[in-house]
Write a protein that holds these residues in place. Structure first.
Motif, mmCIF file in Angstrom:
data_model
loop_
_atom_site.group_PDB
_atom_site.id
_atom_site.type_symbol
_atom_site.label_atom_id
_atom_site.label_comp_id
_atom_site.label_asym_id
_atom_site.label_seq_id
_atom_site.Cartn_x
_atom_site.Cartn_y
_atom_site.Cartn_z
ATOM 1 N N UNK A 6 0.834 -1.205 0.000
ATOM 2 C CA UNK A 6 0.000 0.000 0.000
ATOM 3 C C UNK A 6 0.868 1.255 0.000
ATOM 4 N N UNK A 7 1.984 1.176 0.714
ATOM 5 C CA UNK A 7 2.915 2.306 0.774
ATOM 6 C C UNK A 7 3.633 2.460 -0.560
ATOM 7 N N UNK A 8 4.023 1.337 -1.150
ATOM 8 C CA UNK A 8 4.692 1.391 -2.454
ATOM 9 C C UNK A 8 3.779 1.961 -3.526
ATOM 10 N N UNK A 9 2.490 1.746 -3.383
ATOM 11 C CA UNK A 9 1.531 2.264 -4.358
ATOM 12 C C UNK A 9 1.577 3.777 -4.465
ATOM 13 N N UNK A 10 1.703 4.445 -3.324
ATOM 14 C CA UNK A 10 1.732 5.906 -3.348
ATOM 15 C C UNK A 10 3.048 6.402 -3.939
ATOM 16 N N UNK A 62 3.597 8.472 8.865
ATOM 17 C CA UNK A 62 2.285 8.247 8.254
ATOM 18 C C UNK A 62 1.619 9.566 7.888
ATOM 19 N N UNK A 63 1.531 10.497 8.832
ATOM 20 C CA UNK A 63 0.885 11.786 8.558
ATOM 21 C C UNK A 63 1.674 12.594 7.526
ATOM 22 N N UNK A 64 2.997 12.497 7.593
ATOM 23 C CA UNK A 64 3.827 13.231 6.640
ATOM 24 C C UNK A 64 3.525 12.785 5.213
ATOM 25 N N UNK A 65 3.451 11.471 4.998
ATOM 26 C CA UNK A 65 3.159 10.944 3.657
ATOM 27 C C UNK A 65 1.786 11.415 3.191
ATOM 28 N N UNK A 66 0.786 11.312 4.067
ATOM 29 C CA UNK A 66 -0.583 11.674 3.684
ATOM 30 C C UNK A 66 -0.694 13.158 3.331
ATOM 31 N N UNK A 67 -0.114 14.027 4.154
ATOM 32 C CA UNK A 67 -0.222 15.481 3.941
ATOM 33 C C UNK A 67 0.493 15.910 2.663
ATOM 34 N N UNK A 99 8.627 11.610 -0.076
ATOM 35 C CA UNK A 99 9.734 10.691 -0.370
ATOM 36 C C UNK A 99 10.629 10.464 0.842
ATOM 37 N N UNK A 100 10.720 11.452 1.729
ATOM 38 C CA UNK A 100 11.583 11.306 2.903
ATOM 39 C C UNK A 100 11.095 10.218 3.839
ATOM 40 N N UNK A 101 9.821 9.888 3.765
ATOM 41 C CA UNK A 101 9.240 8.952 4.727
ATOM 42 C C UNK A 101 8.774 7.640 4.125
ATOM 43 N N UNK A 102 8.612 7.581 2.791
ATOM 44 C CA UNK A 102 8.036 6.383 2.169
ATOM 45 C C UNK A 102 8.893 5.147 2.422
ATOM 46 N N UNK A 103 10.202 5.217 2.130
ATOM 47 C CA UNK A 103 11.044 4.033 2.306
ATOM 48 C C UNK A 103 11.168 3.663 3.780
ATOM 49 N N UNK A 149 -4.295 6.930 -5.039
ATOM 50 C CA UNK A 149 -3.232 6.354 -4.218
ATOM 51 C C UNK A 149 -3.353 6.778 -2.760
ATOM 52 N N UNK A 150 -3.749 8.022 -2.527
ATOM 53 C CA UNK A 150 -3.937 8.502 -1.149
ATOM 54 C C UNK A 150 -5.058 7.733 -0.463
#
Length: 580
Positions: free
Chosen positions: A34-38, A97-102, A161-165, A228-229
């Motif tokens: 799910x994370x890779x999808x975004x 999690x919040x960083x990626x979503x925002x 991108x800073x938080x996805x991996x 994706x979100x």
């Protein structure tokens, strides 16, 4: 019974309610996907815009060639530089999690706005006058709107991108052997899926931009990110969340400030150095950068009172483990610095190489290949390299050496070497193209197949497959556990600085080589310049850089053997025994 229950929880992760994460209900490949999808959609948006942006700037906005290349590289450079901001916010306030979503939402907003701006005629200059061969360059307002859209996208890209991996690796328990093995494969699959997003961008989206309309293509980018979100948020209850120990940037500054304040103190016994970490998580003292150890010398005035309790002032007294974390980050810097130039070469593949393609024969039967789609060979090289590495090289290494393939340092070295060969091939191809241009007069399309550009795309693309996976593995596995988001941001700043270096070199070369009535190497008309000289210069600089990297890599190995206890204590023993 209680012991059995505890074995099914992850000790350093919680679920969405804040309770210890249950392995059977959280984490693993399902949540990681799910994370890779975004991340796929982020690549689709960013690269779908970037790879064909130079043709839009030159052909529609009537911006000069070199300036257009710099706009693209500055856009991408800013995107990756903002990873540091995203990492700081994730560690200090928001969590991953919040960083990626925002920031994914911010990127969706940016792509939506650029879709609208490219549709409305008031946001672009009128077409060129064919009779007088004059073109009106875009006005300040028109460029301002375009910049607003681009840098909203850059802000979104940098933040997520800073938080996805890091959030992806949070879904695997590094103390569980099975999940630790899955995390090893996560890096390759992470990059593979990024490349799939880029592949869609440089084929489907570029074709839609050229044949259907840019606004439609950019609208698809916006819609895909919104979807994706929604998918990403659907996994909220299944994710594993790891608590942040505060901003690593602040921790680094605290060690530097505390050691500077005590720069005149001396010590001759390690036992006097302050340590507050539990025995199991302590980082053993090392003999490098001993001046930083002074931050751990306890003297009068190092305490402060908070809520009636006497506690150490972190700006005056730091633990040995905290000091050692800073030392570990310092040891990453030589490798960090010597990988920047690769991304300067990468920048040429999506700027000048695309412009080269626009002057060449691109038809197959009645179908004309969009110039921006030539980067499909670049992405194809990445996918082929990763597939061969995963299915051929890794099994051979398991049988031969009992390891999982090349070490991360070896991968980086291979990537740097391939980029040099790629630039040499690019220089030779450009020299041939210029020769054809001189003999063909003022024709719009040169009688030279665009497929002669394939070697440079393939070599640099294959090099990226090695260097990106090597970098990501190196920075995440070699960094302290509490600084992994920062180390990911540090890794991505090499891309940023590589793009900025490209802009700087282009500006310098254009200025230095354009005197006394002579055409610049990077002339506004690419057929009148000497792009082959520029490519040759990059090959020369990269050769020197590779030599420096090899020296740095040898010295980088030494502290790793001394600090490996940290990795083992945290359950992160790297299966790659890094020997350059």
């Amino acid at each position: 019974m209680e012991e059995g229950k505890m074995s099914w929880t992850v000790s350093d992760a919680v679920n969405y309610k804040g309770f210890p994460a249950d392995k059977s209900k959280t984490g693993g490949w399902i949540t990681a996907s799910l994370i890779l999808g975004i991340e796929i959609c982020e690549r689709l948006s960013t690269m779908g815009i970037a790879v064909n942006l130079v043709t839009y700037l030159v052909g529609t906005m009537h911006v000069p060639s070199a300036e257009s290349a710099n706009i693209v590289t500055d856009f991408l450079g800013t995107s990756f530089m903002l990873c540091l901001l995203g990492g700081f916010l994730a560690d200090s306030f928001l969590g991953r999690f919040r960083t990626i979503a925002i920031f994914a939402a911010i990127q969706a907003l940016g792509t939506g706005l650029i879709s609208v701006s490219t549709k409305l005629p008031q946001f672009r200059p009128p077409p060129c006058n064919v009779a007088s061969q004059s073109c009106q360059e875009a006005s300040g307002t028109q460029m301002g709107v375009l910049y607003l859209c681009l840098y909203l996208i850059a802000l979104g890209t940098g933040g997520l991108k800073s938080s996805v991996s890091g959030f992806g690796t949070d879904q695997f328990d590094d103390k569980d052997e099975r999940e630790r093995t899955q995390m090893t494969f996560f890096f390759n699959r992470f990059f593979f899926l990024i490349s799939m997003g880029t592949l869609l961008a440089v084929t489907v989206l570029v074709y839609l931009q050229d044949e259907v309309g840019r606004s439609w293509a950019y609208g698809i980018c916006c819609l895909s990110m919104v979807v994706a979100i929604v998918i990403f948020l659907s996994g909220t209850k299944r994710y594993r969340y790891k608590k942040s120990s505060g901003s690593p940037i602040v921790h680094i500054l605290q060690v530097i400030v505390a050691s500077f304040r005590k720069r005149n103190l001396k010590y001759d016994n390690l036992s006097i150095l302050y340590e507050d970490h539990p025995e199991a998580t302590r980082i053993p003292h090392t003999q490098q950068y001993l001046f930083l150890d002074k931050a751990a010398i306890r003297v009068e005035g190092d305490e402060m009172i908070i809520d009636g309790k006497v506690v150490p002032n972190p700006w005056r007294l730091c633990s040995v483990s905290r000091v050692e974390e800073v030392k570990m980050m310092i040891w990453l810097l030589p490798v960090w610095a010597t990988t920047i130039l690769f991304w300067t070469i990468y920048a040429q593949m999506i700027t000048f190489s695309v412009e080269q393609a626009s002057t060449m024969e691109r038809t197959i039967g009645t179908f004309q290949i969009p110039a921006g789609s030539l980067t499909v060979f670049f992405v194809g090289a990445i996918l082929i390299t990763l597939a061969v590495y995963d299915r051929v090289i890794m099994p051979l290494f398991r049988r031969w050496k009992g390891t999982e393939g090349f070490t991360n340092l070896q991968k980086i070295g291979i990537g740097l070497a391939m980029s040099i060969v790629g630039m040499i091939a690019a220089a030779l191809t450009e020299r041939k193209r210029l020769s054809v241009a001189r003999n063909s007069g003022s024709v719009t399309t040169l009688p030279m197949s665009v497929f002669t550009l394939i070697p440079q795309f393939f070599l640099v693309g294959s090099g990226e497959a090695f260097i990106y996976t090597g970098q990501l593995d190196f920075f995440i596995t070699r960094s302290p556990k509490g600084m992994k988001t920062l180390s990911t941001g540090l890794c991505l700043t090499t891309l940023s600085l590589g793009f900025f270096l490209s802009s700087f070199l282009v500006s310098v070369i254009k200025s230095v080589t354009g005197h006394n009535g002579e055409k610049s190497w990077l002339a506004d008309n690419i057929n009148e310049g000497r792009l082959d000289y520029f490519y040759g210069l990059l090959a020369l600089l990269s050769t020197v850089n590779l030599i420096v990297y090899l020296v740095c890599a040898i010295f980088t190995i030494k502290p790793q053997s001394q600090s490996r206890a940290l990795t083992m204590n945290n359950g992160e023993k790297n299966s790659l025994d890094d020997k350059c």
